[in-house]
Write a protein that holds these residues in place. Structure first.
Motif, PDB file in Angstrom:
ATOM      1  N   GLN A  16       0.823  -1.211   0.000  1.00 48.97           N
ATOM      2  CA  GLN A  16       0.000   0.000   0.000  1.00 48.97           C
ATOM      3  C   GLN A  16       0.857   1.261   0.000  1.00 48.97           C
ATOM      4  N   GLU A  17       1.848   1.301   0.855  1.00 46.39           N
ATOM      5  CA  GLU A  17       2.695   2.498   0.976  1.00 46.39           C
ATOM      6  C   GLU A  17       3.375   2.813  -0.354  1.00 46.39           C
ATOM      7  N   GLU A  18       3.897   1.795  -1.009  1.00 47.30           N
ATOM      8  CA  GLU A  18       4.587   1.970  -2.292  1.00 47.30           C
ATOM      9  C   GLU A  18       3.629   2.509  -3.366  1.00 47.30           C
ATOM     10  N   PHE A  19       2.455   1.909  -3.452  1.00 46.91           N
ATOM     11  CA  PHE A  19       1.490   2.327  -4.466  1.00 46.91           C
ATOM     12  C   PHE A  19       0.956   3.730  -4.172  1.00 46.91           C
ATOM     13  N   ALA A  20       0.689   4.012  -2.912  1.00 48.95           N
ATOM     14  CA  ALA A  20       0.189   5.335  -2.517  1.00 48.95           C
ATOM     15  C   ALA A  20       1.195   6.423  -2.893  1.00 48.95           C
ATOM     16  N   GLN A  21       2.469   6.183  -2.643  1.00 49.21           N
ATOM     17  CA  GLN A  21       3.500   7.159  -3.009  1.00 49.21           C
ATOM     18  C   GLN A  21       3.542   7.350  -4.517  1.00 49.21           C
ATOM     19  N   ARG A  22       3.388   6.280  -5.249  1.00 52.92           N
ATOM     20  CA  ARG A  22       3.448   6.349  -6.711  1.00 52.92           C
ATOM     21  C   ARG A  22       2.330   7.213  -7.293  1.00 52.92           C
ATOM     22  N   ILE A  23       1.148   7.166  -6.664  1.00 53.79           N
ATOM     23  CA  ILE A  23       0.028   7.960  -7.183  1.00 53.79           C
ATOM     24  C   ILE A  23      -0.156   9.282  -6.427  1.00 53.79           C
ATOM     25  N   GLY A  24       0.684   9.524  -5.433  1.00 50.62           N
ATOM     26  CA  GLY A  24       0.695  10.820  -4.760  1.00 50.62           C
ATOM     27  C   GLY A  24      -0.360  11.031  -3.696  1.00 50.62           C
ATOM     28  N   ILE A  25      -0.725   9.958  -2.993  1.00 50.35           N
ATOM     29  CA  ILE A  25      -1.687  10.083  -1.890  1.00 50.35           C
ATOM     30  C   ILE A  25      -1.134   9.354  -0.671  1.00 50.35           C
ATOM     31  N   SER A  26      -1.795   9.518   0.464  1.00 50.73           N
ATOM     32  CA  SER A  26      -1.346   8.825   1.671  1.00 50.73           C
ATOM     33  C   SER A  26      -1.799   7.366   1.648  1.00 50.73           C
ATOM     34  N   ARG A  27      -1.137   6.540   2.445  1.00 52.66           N
ATOM     35  CA  ARG A  27      -1.515   5.140   2.549  1.00 52.66           C
ATOM     36  C   ARG A  27      -2.930   5.017   3.089  1.00 52.66           C
ATOM     37  N   ALA A  28      -3.286   5.883   4.034  1.00 53.00           N
ATOM     38  CA  ALA A  28      -4.625   5.857   4.629  1.00 53.00           C
ATOM     39  C   ALA A  28      -5.700   6.147   3.577  1.00 53.00           C
ATOM     40  N   THR A  29      -5.438   7.119   2.699  1.00 55.81           N
ATOM     41  CA  THR A  29      -6.397   7.444   1.639  1.00 55.81           C
ATOM     42  C   THR A  29      -6.520   6.277   0.665  1.00 55.81           C
ATOM     43  N   LEU A  30      -5.402   5.659   0.315  1.00 53.65           N
ATOM     44  CA  LEU A  30      -5.441   4.489  -0.567  1.00 53.65           C
ATOM     45  C   LEU A  30      -6.270   3.382   0.054  1.00 53.65           C
ATOM     46  N   SER A  31      -6.092   3.148   1.341  1.00 48.89           N
ATOM     47  CA  SER A  31      -6.865   2.124   2.033  1.00 48.89           C
ATOM     48  C   SER A  31      -8.364   2.407   1.926  1.00 48.89           C
ATOM     49  N   LYS A  32      -8.744   3.665   2.080  1.00 44.02           N
ATOM     50  CA  LYS A  32     -10.159   4.037   1.972  1.00 44.02           C
ATOM     51  C   LYS A  32     -10.684   3.840   0.558  1.00 44.02           C
ATOM     52  N   ILE A  33      -9.857   4.152  -0.439  1.00 45.63           N
ATOM     53  CA  ILE A  33     -10.259   3.926  -1.834  1.00 45.63           C
ATOM     54  C   ILE A  33     -10.442   2.436  -2.080  1.00 45.63           C
ATOM     55  N   GLU A  34      -9.471   1.634  -1.640  1.00 48.14           N
ATOM     56  CA  GLU A  34      -9.539   0.182  -1.848  1.00 48.14           C
ATOM     57  C   GLU A  34     -10.765  -0.440  -1.197  1.00 48.14           C
ATOM     58  N   GLY A  36     -13.603   1.093  -0.712  1.00 56.86           N
ATOM     59  CA  GLY A  36     -14.828   1.718  -1.201  1.00 56.86           C
ATOM     60  C   GLY A  36     -15.366   2.827  -0.323  1.00 56.86           C
ATOM     61  N   GLY A  37     -14.589   3.274   0.660  1.00 52.48           N
ATOM     62  CA  GLY A  37     -15.051   4.320   1.559  1.00 52.48           C
ATOM     63  C   GLY A  37     -14.889   5.723   1.010  1.00 52.48           C
ATOM     64  N   VAL A  38     -14.010   5.875   0.009  1.00 56.15           N
ATOM     65  CA  VAL A  38     -13.743   7.175  -0.596  1.00 56.15           C
ATOM     66  C   VAL A  38     -13.700   6.991  -2.107  1.00 56.15           C
ATOM     67  N   ASP A  39     -14.363   7.881  -2.834  1.00 54.44           N
ATOM     68  CA  ASP A  39     -14.270   7.882  -4.290  1.00 54.44           C
ATOM     69  C   ASP A  39     -12.995   8.612  -4.684  1.00 54.44           C
ATOM     70  N   PRO A  40     -12.225   8.065  -5.615  1.00 54.57           N
ATOM     71  CA  PRO A  40     -10.934   8.662  -5.930  1.00 54.57           C
ATOM     72  C   PRO A  40     -10.990   9.944  -6.751  1.00 54.57           C
ATOM     73  N   GLY A  41     -12.085  10.272  -7.352  1.00 55.10           N
ATOM     74  CA  GLY A  41     -12.144  11.410  -8.261  1.00 55.10           C
ATOM     75  C   GLY A  41     -11.727  10.947  -9.645  1.00 55.10           C
ATOM     76  N   LEU A  42     -12.205  11.618 -10.652  1.00 60.00           N
ATOM     77  CA  LEU A  42     -11.989  11.171 -12.029  1.00 60.00           C
ATOM     78  C   LEU A  42     -10.516  11.137 -12.413  1.00 60.00           C
ATOM     79  N   GLU A  43      -9.786  12.195 -12.114  1.00 55.02           N
ATOM     80  CA  GLU A  43      -8.370  12.238 -12.475  1.00 55.02           C
ATOM     81  C   GLU A  43      -7.578  11.137 -11.784  1.00 55.02           C
ATOM     82  N   MET A  44      -7.814  10.932 -10.489  1.00 55.36           N
ATOM     83  CA  MET A  44      -7.110   9.884  -9.748  1.00 55.36           C
ATOM     84  C   MET A  44      -7.509   8.499 -10.262  1.00 55.36           C
ATOM     85  N   ALA A  45      -8.777   8.307 -10.595  1.00 58.78           N
ATOM     86  CA  ALA A  45      -9.234   7.019 -11.123  1.00 58.78           C
ATOM     87  C   ALA A  45      -8.506   6.686 -12.420  1.00 58.78           C
TER      88      ALA A  45
END
Length: 88
Positions: A16-34, A36-45
């Motif tokens: 998670q940490e590696e992927f989150a850094q690659r897309i420019g978000i925190s690990r916690a935000t990535l966890s929420k996206i994974e 389904g608790g947070v929608d990533p937004g069109l650009e992030m998607a």
């Protein structure tokens, strides 16, 4: 929003940490996206789909999904609007 981010990330053996850094978000935000608790937004998607070399529909497969962009929610395209531009 139901998605395949976690599944695709794990298939590529990325933490998670590696992927989150690659897309420019925190690990916690990535966890929420994974989860389904947070929608990533069109650009992030699109960024996430691009990293997985996949179409956005493959990563976020729910056909009735809504993606939030700049505080507005965009759902499915209305085909009746597209038909208005067809020559009669």
């Amino acid at each position: 929003m139901k998605n395949k981010v976690k599944e695709l990330r794990r298939e590529r053996l990325m933490k998670q940490e590696e992927f989150a850094q690659r897309i420019g978000i925190s690990r916690a935000t990535l966890s929420k996206i994974e989860n389904g608790g947070v929608d990533p937004g069109l650009e992030m998607a699109y960024t996430i789909a691009e990293i997985f070399h996949s179409r956005i529909e493959e990563v976020f497969p729910n056909p009735r999904r809504r993606i939030c962009l700049l505080g507005k929610t965009y759902g499915r395209v209305r085909h009746d609007i597209l038909k208005k531009s067809d020559p009669a």
